[in-house]
Scaffold this motif. Structure first.
Motif, short mmCIF file in Angstrom:
data_model
loop_
_atom_site.label_atom_id
_atom_site.label_comp_id
_atom_site.label_asym_id
_atom_site.label_seq_id
_atom_site.Cartn_x
_atom_site.Cartn_y
_atom_site.Cartn_z
N ALA A 147 2.49 -24.77 99.05
CA ALA A 147 1.99 -24.75 98.07
C ALA A 147 3.39 -23.57 97.69
N THR A 148 3.53 -22.57 98.22
CA THR A 148 4.71 -22.16 98.05
C THR A 148 6.39 -23.21 98.21
N GLY B 232 6.33 -26.41 96.59
CA GLY B 232 6.58 -27.25 95.52
C GLY B 232 6.04 -25.65 94.66
N GLN B 233 6.32 -24.53 94.52
CA GLN B 233 6.33 -23.63 93.31
C GLN B 233 8.12 -23.32 93.32
N SER B 234 8.78 -23.76 94.05
CA SER B 234 9.59 -22.95 94.10
C SER B 234 10.90 -24.34 93.84
N ASP C 261 9.66 -26.58 91.58
CA ASP C 261 9.67 -26.15 89.99
C ASP C 261 10.43 -25.08 88.90
N ARG C 262 10.42 -23.90 90.15
CA ARG C 262 11.62 -22.94 89.45
C ARG C 262 12.57 -23.78 89.27
N ASP D 10 4.68 -36.08 94.97
CA ASP D 10 4.43 -34.14 94.45
C ASP D 10 3.68 -33.98 95.81
#
Length: 105
Positions: free
Chosen positions: A8-9, A11-13, A15-16, A36
């Motif tokens: 999850a982290t 994927g967030q990085s 996206d950033r 994804d």
């Protein structure tokens, strides 16, 4: 994706970084995820849990039909999650893991 990291982290990085990249690139350029991985992991967990619930329900129904005793059906239904928990616990204690699923130690 590195070993011992949360998907999850990751994927967030991603996206950033894509948001930062969109600021630099022309606005008519389309950037999209082709795969994804965090979403795929979430869907696979959902599918596993659904199959587990269906298996427990099937065991309860079959044991109720076969034995006509709700206590035996309950014992058999509880045997599935207990067996899975014991299997994962013992393999974790023995240090057994696979290349795709690294457990933190």
């Amino acid at each position: 994706m590195r070993d011992q990291r949360q998907i999850a982290t990751f994927g967030q990085s991603v996206d950033r970084k894509l948001a930062q990249l969109k600021k630099i690139l022309p606005p008519d350029l389309i950037i999209a995820h082709t795969s994804d991985q965090p979403l795929q992991v979430k869907e696979n967990i959902h599918l596993f849990l659904r199959a587990l619930y269906e298996a427990i329900l099937l065991v309860v129904v079959v044991s109720l039909i076969g034995f006509w005793e709700w206590r035996l059906a309950l014992i058999m239904a509880l045997a599935i999650p207990i067996t899975l928990g014991m299997t994962f616990g013992v393999s974790y204690m023995l240090g057994i893991d696979c290349n795709r699923c690294r457990w933190p130690r």
